[in-house]
Write a protein that holds these residues in place. Structure first.
Motif, PDB file in Angstrom:
ATOM      1  N   THR A 235      -8.493  24.230  -0.655  1.00 26.93           N
ATOM      2  CA  THR A 235      -8.698  22.899  -0.065  1.00 26.93           C
ATOM      3  C   THR A 235      -9.959  22.214  -0.574  1.00 26.93           C
ATOM      4  N   ALA A 236     -10.787  22.913  -1.328  1.00 27.67           N
ATOM      5  CA  ALA A 236     -12.043  22.333  -1.816  1.00 27.67           C
ATOM      6  C   ALA A 236     -11.773  21.229  -2.838  1.00 27.67           C
ATOM      7  N   PRO A 237     -12.652  20.230  -2.909  1.00 25.23           N
ATOM      8  CA  PRO A 237     -12.478  19.174  -3.915  1.00 25.23           C
ATOM      9  C   PRO A 237     -12.526  19.748  -5.323  1.00 25.23           C
ATOM     10  N   ALA A 238     -11.670  19.254  -6.175  1.00 29.74           N
ATOM     11  CA  ALA A 238     -11.627  19.698  -7.573  1.00 29.74           C
ATOM     12  C   ALA A 238     -12.208  18.609  -8.469  1.00 29.74           C
ATOM     13  N   VAL A 239     -12.851  19.043  -9.544  1.00 27.98           N
ATOM     14  CA  VAL A 239     -13.422  18.106 -10.521  1.00 27.98           C
ATOM     15  C   VAL A 239     -13.032  18.573 -11.921  1.00 27.98           C
ATOM     16  N   PRO A 240     -13.061  17.698 -12.911  1.00 29.42           N
ATOM     17  CA  PRO A 240     -12.760  18.130 -14.272  1.00 29.42           C
ATOM     18  C   PRO A 240     -13.699  19.249 -14.709  1.00 29.42           C
ATOM     19  N   ALA A 241     -13.152  20.225 -15.404  1.00 26.52           N
ATOM     20  CA  ALA A 241     -13.956  21.360 -15.849  1.00 26.52           C
ATOM     21  C   ALA A 241     -15.153  20.913 -16.677  1.00 26.52           C
ATOM     22  N   GLY A 242     -15.003  19.832 -17.415  1.00 22.70           N
ATOM     23  CA  GLY A 242     -16.107  19.331 -18.223  1.00 22.70           C
ATOM     24  C   GLY A 242     -17.291  18.863 -17.407  1.00 22.70           C
ATOM     25  N   ARG A 243     -17.060  18.534 -16.131  1.00 18.46           N
ATOM     26  CA  ARG A 243     -18.156  18.173 -15.236  1.00 18.46           C
ATOM     27  C   ARG A 243     -18.590  19.336 -14.376  1.00 18.46           C
ATOM     28  N   LEU A 244     -17.699  20.294 -14.169  1.00 20.26           N
ATOM     29  CA  LEU A 244     -17.991  21.407 -13.271  1.00 20.26           C
ATOM     30  C   LEU A 244     -19.029  22.366 -13.834  1.00 20.26           C
ATOM     31  N   TYR A 245     -18.856  22.763 -15.086  1.00 18.62           N
ATOM     32  CA  TYR A 245     -19.713  23.796 -15.661  1.00 18.62           C
ATOM     33  C   TYR A 245     -21.073  23.218 -16.064  1.00 18.62           C
ATOM     34  N   THR A 246     -22.136  23.916 -15.633  1.00 20.81           N
ATOM     35  CA  THR A 246     -23.500  23.531 -15.983  1.00 20.81           C
ATOM     36  C   THR A 246     -24.178  24.753 -16.603  1.00 20.81           C
ATOM     37  N   GLY A 247     -25.480  24.720 -16.742  1.00 21.01           N
ATOM     38  CA  GLY A 247     -26.166  25.846 -17.358  1.00 21.01           C
ATOM     39  C   GLY A 247     -26.644  25.498 -18.755  1.00 21.01           C
ATOM     40  N   VAL A 248     -27.270  26.456 -19.409  1.00 18.82           N
ATOM     41  CA  VAL A 248     -27.975  26.199 -20.665  1.00 18.82           C
ATOM     42  C   VAL A 248     -27.048  25.675 -21.755  1.00 18.82           C
ATOM     43  N   LEU A 249     -25.916  26.344 -21.969  1.00 16.68           N
ATOM     44  CA  LEU A 249     -24.999  25.919 -23.028  1.00 16.68           C
ATOM     45  C   LEU A 249     -24.483  24.505 -22.760  1.00 16.68           C
ATOM     46  N   TYR A 250     -24.053  24.262 -21.524  1.00 17.77           N
ATOM     47  CA  TYR A 250     -23.446  22.965 -21.212  1.00 17.77           C
ATOM     48  C   TYR A 250     -24.489  21.858 -21.141  1.00 17.77           C
ATOM     49  N   ASP A 251     -25.728  22.195 -20.759  1.00 20.30           N
ATOM     50  CA  ASP A 251     -26.796  21.200 -20.807  1.00 20.30           C
ATOM     51  C   ASP A 251     -27.061  20.784 -22.253  1.00 20.30           C
ATOM     52  N   ALA A 252     -27.084  21.760 -23.169  1.00 19.45           N
ATOM     53  CA  ALA A 252     -27.318  21.445 -24.580  1.00 19.45           C
ATOM     54  C   ALA A 252     -26.137  20.686 -25.178  1.00 19.45           C
ATOM     55  N   LEU A 253     -24.943  21.000 -24.750  1.00 17.27           N
ATOM     56  CA  LEU A 253     -23.744  20.299 -25.226  1.00 17.27           C
ATOM     57  C   LEU A 253     -23.720  18.856 -24.731  1.00 17.27           C
ATOM     58  N   GLY A 254     -24.129  18.637 -23.494  1.00 16.76           N
ATOM     59  CA  GLY A 254     -24.254  17.268 -22.969  1.00 16.76           C
ATOM     60  C   GLY A 254     -22.975  16.461 -23.047  1.00 16.76           C
ATOM     61  N   LEU A 255     -21.905  16.996 -22.488  1.00 17.41           N
ATOM     62  CA  LEU A 255     -20.612  16.315 -22.569  1.00 17.41           C
ATOM     63  C   LEU A 255     -20.669  14.882 -22.033  1.00 17.41           C
ATOM     64  N   GLY A 256     -21.418  14.698 -20.961  1.00 13.91           N
ATOM     65  CA  GLY A 256     -21.456  13.381 -20.337  1.00 13.91           C
ATOM     66  C   GLY A 256     -22.129  12.315 -21.170  1.00 13.91           C
ATOM     67  N   THR A 257     -22.906  12.700 -22.163  1.00 13.31           N
ATOM     68  CA  THR A 257     -23.625  11.717 -22.985  1.00 13.31           C
ATOM     69  C   THR A 257     -23.016  11.543 -24.372  1.00 13.31           C
ATOM     70  N   LEU A 258     -21.879  12.189 -24.627  1.00  9.43           N
ATOM     71  CA  LEU A 258     -21.192  11.985 -25.898  1.00  9.43           C
ATOM     72  C   LEU A 258     -20.581  10.589 -25.948  1.00  9.43           C
ATOM     73  N   ASP A 259     -20.433  10.039 -27.144  1.00  7.11           N
ATOM     74  CA  ASP A 259     -19.736   8.761 -27.259  1.00  7.11           C
ATOM     75  C   ASP A 259     -18.242   8.978 -27.049  1.00  7.11           C
ATOM     76  N   ALA A 260     -17.500   7.887 -26.930  1.00  6.81           N
ATOM     77  CA  ALA A 260     -16.087   7.965 -26.568  1.00  6.81           C
ATOM     78  C   ALA A 260     -15.277   8.793 -27.560  1.00  6.81           C
ATOM     79  N   ALA A 261     -15.537   8.628 -28.844  1.00  9.34           N
ATOM     80  CA  ALA A 261     -14.775   9.365 -29.857  1.00  9.34           C
ATOM     81  C   ALA A 261     -15.074  10.858 -29.770  1.00  9.34           C
ATOM     82  N   ALA A 262     -16.337  11.207 -29.585  1.00 12.45           N
ATOM     83  CA  ALA A 262     -16.703  12.623 -29.476  1.00 12.45           C
ATOM     84  C   ALA A 262     -16.122  13.242 -28.216  1.00 12.45           C
ATOM     85  N   LYS A 263     -16.073  12.472 -27.126  1.00 10.06           N
ATOM     86  CA  LYS A 263     -15.462  12.980 -25.892  1.00 10.06           C
ATOM     87  C   LYS A 263     -13.980  13.268 -26.098  1.00 10.06           C
ATOM     88  N   ARG A 264     -13.295  12.395 -26.827  1.00 11.40           N
ATOM     89  CA  ARG A 264     -11.879  12.630 -27.111  1.00 11.40           C
ATOM     90  C   ARG A 264     -11.714  13.915 -27.920  1.00 11.40           C
TER      91      ARG A 264
END
Length: 258
Positions: free
Chosen positions: A74-103
């Motif tokens: 029953t917990a709220p679900a979010v896209p995996a790309g927003r869910l995972y944090t930590g050193v690797l995902y902070d360096a990857l910075g999915l949220g700050t990629l441009d539109a083409a890179a996000k695709r």
């Protein structure tokens, strides 16, 4: 190119929103084994808290994860790309990629999970605690549990392209490419280089390893790199500023500082 990533211990869940819809996740052939692990994990965490903490390897400060697991349906679900944090995902910075890179990230990145097997970045999942190293009473060790299921599904996902394996050992055990796929799977090791009294020393250091892997993925996505061979991948990485040593399908990326 298919890029294989580990998940992260850190997860940023939502406080409101739609719950998990198992039948809406990618790789639908994994639906039944996902449901089985989910059912067992929820039942475990709804029961004896001490037993759940022992099986999941939780310290006293992480006991809250048991209640979170118990509420996974029953917990709220979010896209995996927003869910995972930590050193690797902070360096990857999915949220700050441009539109083409996000695709490109949505098409090429695959995150392994003890609970879900593997997910795409757009898959909506709740925050959970269940590493690939966990041994559930029914399913057993999760790496061994997932192995036959992933072996049936992932060769088709890999297609005919290059596979870049950035997983940690526990998650790599859940799927080891075979045959033709193995012949085009590049495994990466990150080595920190230090010089002491004129002698060069190399070592695997967790923080450097995770951060550098995140930077590698970000650089490839931003550049729109599409290497088809290990040699082309090595060339692309060097053009992007990384120091790479290769031995066939084994790449060492040398890091002096972050």
């Amino acid at each position: 190119m298919l890029v294989l990533l580990p998940p992260s211990e850190g997860k940023t869940g939502a406080v409101r929103g739609r719950p998990l819809a198992l039948d809406g996740l990618s790789l639908p052939a994994l639906a039944a084994p996902r449901a089985a692990v989910l059912d067992e994990l929820v039942a475990l965490c709804e029961g004896d808290e001490d037993k759940a903490a022992e099986i999941l390897g939780l310290t006293s400060g992480l006991r809250g994860e048991i209640a979170r697991n118990a509420a996974l349906r029953t917990a709220p679900a979010v896209p995996a790309g927003r869910l995972y944090t930590g050193v690797l995902y902070d360096a990857l910075g999915l949220g700050t990629l441009d539109a083409a890179a996000k695709r490109r990230a949505g098409q090429s990145l695959l995150v392994f999970s003890g609970l879900w097997g593997a997910v795409r970045l757009a898959d909506r999942i709740p925050a959970y605690r269940c590493s690939m190293g966990v041994r559930l009473p029914g399913a057993g060790g999760l790496a061994a549990y997932w192995k036959p299921h992933l072996e049936r599904v992932l060769p088709e996902v890999a297609g005919g392209g290059l596979v870049l394996d950035l997983r940690s050992a526990a998650y790599a055990a859940a799927w080891r490419p075979r045959g033709d796929v193995a012949g085009r799977t590049v495994a990466v090791r990150v080595l920190q280089v230090t010089v002491v009294d004129g002698v060069e020393r190399r070592a695997v250091v967790s923080h450097f390893n995770k951060a550098t892997k995140g930077r590698v993925v970000r650089a490839l996505l931003t550049a729109g790199a599409r290497p088809r061979t290990p040699a082309a991948l090595a060339s692309d990485l060097r053009d992007l500023g990384f120091t790479v040593e290769t031995d066939g399908l084994r790449f060492d990326i040398l890091v002096h500082e972050l």
